[in-house]
Write a protein that holds these residues in place. Structure first.
Motif, short mmCIF file in Angstrom:
data_model
loop_
_atom_site.label_atom_id
_atom_site.label_comp_id
_atom_site.label_asym_id
_atom_site.label_seq_id
_atom_site.Cartn_x
_atom_site.Cartn_y
_atom_site.Cartn_z
N TRP A 125 1.08 -1.11 0.20
CA TRP A 125 -0.06 0.20 -0.23
C TRP A 125 0.95 1.59 0.11
CZ3 TRP A 125 -5.88 -0.37 0.52
CH2 TRP A 125 -6.26 0.65 0.94
N ILE A 126 0.56 1.93 -0.56
CA ILE A 126 1.85 3.22 -0.89
C ILE A 126 -0.01 4.96 -0.01
CG2 ILE A 126 2.48 5.06 -2.56
CD1 ILE A 126 3.34 1.76 -2.24
N SER A 127 1.46 5.48 0.73
CA SER A 127 0.65 6.67 0.64
C SER A 127 1.59 8.14 0.22
CB SER A 127 0.52 7.02 1.62
OG SER A 127 2.44 7.27 2.65
N VAL A 128 1.55 9.31 -0.44
CA VAL A 128 1.98 9.63 -0.88
C VAL A 128 1.25 11.66 -0.42
CG1 VAL A 128 2.03 9.06 -2.89
CG2 VAL A 128 0.50 10.38 -3.00
N PHE A 129 1.97 12.40 -0.30
CA PHE A 129 1.16 13.76 0.14
C PHE A 129 0.93 14.31 -0.96
CE2 PHE A 129 2.65 18.61 0.16
CZ PHE A 129 2.23 18.91 1.36
N PRO A 167 15.89 23.01 4.51
CA PRO A 167 15.65 21.60 2.97
C PRO A 167 14.56 20.84 3.76
CG PRO A 167 18.16 21.61 3.26
CD PRO A 167 17.42 22.27 4.40
N CYS A 168 13.46 20.57 2.60
CA CYS A 168 12.49 19.73 3.33
C CYS A 168 11.63 19.63 2.12
CB CYS A 168 11.47 21.34 3.62
SG CYS A 168 10.84 21.92 2.75
N GLY A 169 10.87 18.31 2.22
CA GLY A 169 10.20 18.36 1.10
C GLY A 169 9.01 16.71 0.73
N PRO A 170 7.94 16.65 -0.21
CA PRO A 170 7.05 15.68 0.13
C PRO A 170 7.61 14.04 0.02
CG PRO A 170 7.71 16.16 -1.83
CD PRO A 170 7.95 17.42 -1.04
N SER A 171 6.84 13.67 1.15
CA SER A 171 7.64 12.19 1.07
C SER A 171 6.48 10.88 0.91
CB SER A 171 8.01 11.94 2.86
OG SER A 171 6.70 11.17 2.78
N SER A 172 6.95 9.70 0.00
CA SER A 172 6.03 8.77 -0.16
C SER A 172 6.45 7.55 0.32
CB SER A 172 6.20 8.33 -1.53
OG SER A 172 5.25 7.48 -1.80
N GLU A 173 4.94 6.97 1.38
CA GLU A 173 5.34 5.78 1.98
C GLU A 173 5.14 4.32 1.66
OE1 GLU A 173 5.81 7.57 6.55
OE2 GLU A 173 3.80 7.45 6.05
N ILE A 174 6.14 3.44 1.59
CA ILE A 174 5.12 2.14 1.32
C ILE A 174 5.32 1.20 2.56
CG2 ILE A 174 5.84 -0.45 -0.15
CD1 ILE A 174 8.23 1.39 -1.32
N PHE A 175 4.26 0.60 2.78
CA PHE A 175 3.32 0.28 3.52
C PHE A 175 2.94 -1.33 3.29
CE2 PHE A 175 2.55 4.25 4.75
CZ PHE A 175 1.89 4.43 5.92
N TYR A 176 3.36 -2.61 4.23
CA TYR A 176 2.98 -4.22 4.21
C TYR A 176 1.99 -4.27 4.67
CZ TYR A 176 3.70 -8.78 3.59
OH TYR A 176 3.43 -10.51 3.68
N ASP A 177 0.81 -4.82 3.89
CA ASP A 177 -0.10 -5.18 4.58
C ASP A 177 0.11 -6.87 5.08
OD1 ASP A 177 -2.99 -6.18 5.54
OD2 ASP A 177 -3.84 -5.95 3.57
N HIS A 178 -0.01 -7.29 6.37
CA HIS A 178 -0.31 -8.65 7.04
C HIS A 178 -0.83 -9.01 7.49
CE1 HIS A 178 3.51 -8.09 9.14
NE2 HIS A 178 3.99 -7.18 9.07
#
Length: 865
Positions: A125-129, A167-178
């Motif tokens: 699963w993915i999250s983005v700003f 310095p700063c910026g958006p991120s994208s996180e990767i999740f694992y579904d258990h």
């Protein structure tokens, strides 16, 4: 897949993508006062991201050791009670410094997870700003990831920044579904805090420079910073929903359970077992990186983690010294990834064992006070004063008290604790001398250092700083900082002080009193313009004070020889903890937990002087860091080294081999003479040696000889007989003191007989209230005891006077203590002579400072009786 395999696969994968693989940096951040410990993989690259430092590559990858147990990022309280919190963990990361950006970062991450290690795509699963359309577009249209499994989240979760500005910026996180059998929802949903969807990787896209007014100024060269917890990824690949069930923890968990009493049936999922298994990892690596237990800073964080582990050990029935026994198991676990742990194992065990033995002495007392406080609670909160008392008196950190409180379903009054801590800080601040320094101006261009080969050069003035501001010129009488394009001056670094000297031309003379170095490598020449006007762009002659530089070089080279000699005599566990090298002396701090004997100090001094007499050349070699390590070069603790380093080799057979950027003698004979002038402890487990070299050491020896000669004259002997003569005089003095003490006791005994004649009878009670002449205060008690024996039943008050000091003793025989108490009688007298005292009902002692009132005070005892 084992944890070690995952680590290696990650590094190999990014090496194949053109990344330079950087080894894990020390847990101690280099030249960064904002952090206690490295707490993320990007920390060693902070200066690269901010543009202060340049590296010979634009993309890198690492598996970085991290600690989160102090400061802003503090997971200590959660460790043992959750599935994924640790004080120590490894962070896998890949970094781009103005090279690739979002597209490649996402593509690399997807390829590694789904191809290299084979995670099922449908499990991710993915999250983005929420404002980052570009990142979502890459995920959906280029990777082919389903849009319905992407969460758009706010700045709190998906926008990273180094500070309020910068310095700063958006991120994208990767999740694992258990899986559905575990509670919790995907990111951005109401039930996201459950354990079903676990973040495994965070891709940060640093693309802005945040201004003070909040404006996000786009960076000319956007960067990428990613972080993935190795322990979390191992749990996913080993089909575990708890990091403590992975191979990286199994041997430690099993060992902890094995230390518990067999009848208690402690299980591997016990919270205390997990706390101990985690804490041995962080404490051992902190010690490897040079941290030692203390009452402040990093040392205090180490101490509190050790103490928390010990407390949990006692909680599950381990009542012997045990914590250090886990270190060899940990060293075996990390033997390939971090061989330095095995190399330092003996020291790690020694530090842990000593700290546990010291804390065990107060653990029971502290727990007793805490338990009693809990039993007396009327509410459900432990008050701040109790928390502070446990911390201040028994060394119980507040989080340790919180840990115990949690077990009783209680909270702790941290606000009240902070009030007490503030009071303590205020007391300390009032007692100390605190100074502040003015923030300087950052110069981006590094100064070209010429001082290894020459002590004079010509250079152009690049910048002038006055009172924290850049200026174009200064006039005579001005204090300022001058930055040059090139300089023979050595800037303070590695314990060596900065050079002194002058900058001059036909019109000006600027006297340099100190030389400092900025992060960028720009040299700051601090000093006073004595005449003329100095302007940016002026050409000046640069002249280092040659005599001072030579003295500094002698002391610096002697420091290297001292370090090597200490390791020969005391063992290779000796590591440098700090140094100061100036023109007068050298100071060397090192790890060692025992006083050094005079015999060993003599051996150390002798080894250094023999190496000096050998007069071998000092060899300097510039090489790469790996080649230097293979040669066995010793690196300074906490120092950060680039790809190329200077290796200093001294003495026959490579006696001393160290990485060092300082200035040194060409041949060891130039040091002249080495003399240790002091040795002592400066902190727990840290000793300090101060020494002199050359003519300064010769003068020190001359002064010592002159003192010895004066003693010889006073004792009517010669230098070789002076020690024996002084020893005889001391023995004679002690014999005379014994005789005087014997005479005083005899006098006191005789006076006791005379005092009996002064006894009065008051209401049928024998009373003696008198001054005793010619005896010391400590003899009064003996006199009182003997008088009680002779009188059988009596009240006695005796006083002795020495100048303005009064010693008082009151004695009451046992048969009268129900009616008269010695302490009350003594205080009655002491209060009248400006003093106080106390003791048992049958014997009390005290004193006073007003002899003029003594007779009246002693007479008043009759009225009291």
């Amino acid at each position: 897949m084992k944890t070690a395999q995952i680590r290696q696969k990650f590094l190999d994968f990014y090496a194949s993508k053109g990344h330079t693989i950087e080894p894990s940096a020390s847990l101690i951040p280099h030249n960064d006062k904002t952090l206690l410990f490295v707490n993320a993989g990007m920390v060693p690259f902070k200066d690269v991201f901010s543009g202060i430092e340049k590296r010979p590559y634009t993309r890198a990858a690492s598996s970085q050791r991290c600690v989160r147990a102090g400061g802003k990022h503090n997971d200590l309280e959660n460790v043992g009670y959750t599935a994924r919190h640790h004080t120590f963990f490894e962070m896998l990361g890949n970094f781009s410094f103005g090279d690739y950006f979002k597209r490649e970062a996402i593509q690399y991450a997807w390829e590694f997870l789904t191809v290299e290690i084979g995670l099922p795509k449908e499990k991710l699963w993915i999250s983005v700003f929420e404002e980052d359309d570009e990142a979502e577009d890459i995920w959906v249209n280029e990777i082919g990831f389903p849009r319905n499994r992407i969460s758009r989240c706010g700045a709190k979760d998906n926008f990273w920044q180094m500070g309020d500005t910068g310095p700063c910026g958006p991120s994208s996180e990767i999740f694992y579904d258990h899986g559905e059998d575990i509670a919790g929802g995907p990111p951005g949903h109401a039930d996201e805090d459950g354990d079903r969807y676990i973040e495994i990787w965070n891709l940060v896209f640093t693309q802005y420079d945040k201004q003070e007014d909040g404006y996000l100024k786009p960076l000319d060269a956007p960067c990428v910073d990613t972080g993935m917890g190795l322990e979390r990824l191992a749990a996913v690949l080993q089909h575990k929903n708890n990091n403590y069930d992975t191979d990286g923890f199994k041997s430690l968990v099993k060992a902890v359970v094995g230390l518990t009493p067999k009848g208690d049936n402690i299980k591997t999922d016990n919270a205390s077992v997990r706390v101990i298994s985690d804490h041995i990892r962080s404490t051992a690596f902190m010690i490897v990186d040079g941290v030692i237990p203390s009452n402040e800073g990093r040392g205090y964080v180490l101490r509190r983690i050790i103490r928390r582990a010990i407390r949990h050990g006692h909680k599950i029935g381990i009542n012997k010294v045990f914590f250090y026994r886990l270190a060899p198991i940990l060293a075996l676990e990390f033997k390939d990834a971090y061989p330095e742990l095995k190399k330092s194992l003996a020291n790690v065990e020694k530090v842990l064992k000593r700290e546990e033995e010291n804390f065990a002495q107060t653990l029971d007392k502290g727990m007793g006070i805490l338990t009693e406080a809990i039993m007396q609670l009327k509410g459900n909160e432990i008050d701040g004063k109790t928390i502070f008392k446990l911390y201040d008196t028994y060394g119980f950190p507040a989080d340790l008290t919180a840990d115990v409180a949690r077990e009783y379903n209680l909270t702790i009054d941290m606000a009240g604790f902070e009030v007490e801590m503030t009071k303590q800080r205020d007391r300390a601040r009032q007692a100390g001398d605190f100074k502040t320094t003015q923030k300087g101006v950052a110069i981006s261009e590094a100064t070209n250092f010429l001082g290894y080969e020459q002590l004079e050069n010509t250079s152009t003035v690049q910048a002038i700083i006055q009172e924290g501001e850049l200026v174009e010129s200064i006039d005579a009488g001005s204090q300022a900082i001058v930055v040059l394009a090139s300089s023979s001056f050595y800037a303070e670094s590695g314990g060596q002080v900065g050079d002194l000297g002058t900058l001059s031309n036909a019109d000006i003379l600027f006297k340099v009193g100190n030389t400092q170095k900025q992060k960028s490598g720009a040299f700051e020449h601090h000093g006073l313009l004595e005449n003329g006007t100095l302007k940016v762009g002026d050409v000046v002659s640069v002249n280092v004070d040659k005599a001072t530089r030579k003295r500094i070089a002698r002391n610096h080279s002697a420091t290297h020889l001292l370090h090597a000699a200490l390791r020969v005599v005391l063992g290779e566990t000796v590591t440098q903890k700090g140094s100061l090298v100036d023109g007068e002396k050298l100071r060397f701090d090192f790890s060692h937990d025992e006083t050094i004997t005079k015999v060993d100090l003599g051996k150390i001094e002798g080894i250094v002087n023999r190496k000096i007499l050998g007069n071998t050349k000092v060899h300097t070699n510039v090489t790469d860091i790996e080649s230097a390590k293979k040669r066995g070069a010793i690196a300074l603790f906490g120092e950060k080294y680039g790809d190329t380093v200077r290796v200093l080799t001294m003495g026959k057979g490579d006696f001393s081999v160290e990485l060092c950027g300082g200035t040194h003698v060409n041949q060891l004979g130039n040091i002249g003479l080495f003399r240790i002038i002091s040795e002592g402890g400066v902190a727990a487990g840290v000793r300090r040696i101060e020494a002199m070299t050359g003519y300064d050491a010769y003068q020190f020896d001359n002064q010592t000889q002159e003192c010895l000669s004066q003693i010889a004259q006073m004792t009517k002997s010669n230098n070789t007989q002076a020690v024996e003569k002084v020893a005889q005089l001391i023995k004679t003095q002690k014999d005379l003191e014994k005789q005087i003490a014997s005479f005083q006791k005899q006098l006191a005994s005789n006076q006791g007989d005379d005092l009996i004649n002064q006894v009065q009878e008051v209401n049928g009670i024998k009373l003696l209230s008198s001054i005793v002449e010619g005896v010391s205060g400590k003899d009064l008690r003996d006199i009182a005891d003997k008088l009680k024996d002779k009188l059988g039943s009596a009240v006695i008050v005796l006083a002795a006077v020495d100048g303005n000091k009064i010693a008082l003793v009151s004695g009451v025989t046992k048969d009268l203590t129900d009616k008269y108490q010695a302490g009350k009688i003594l205080n009655h007298v002491a209060a009248q002579v400006g003093g106080k005292g106390g003791g048992r009902p049958d014997m009390a002692q005290g004193g006073g400072t007003d002899p003029s009132s003594l007779n009246v005070a002693l007479t008043s005892v009759k009225d009291l009786i």
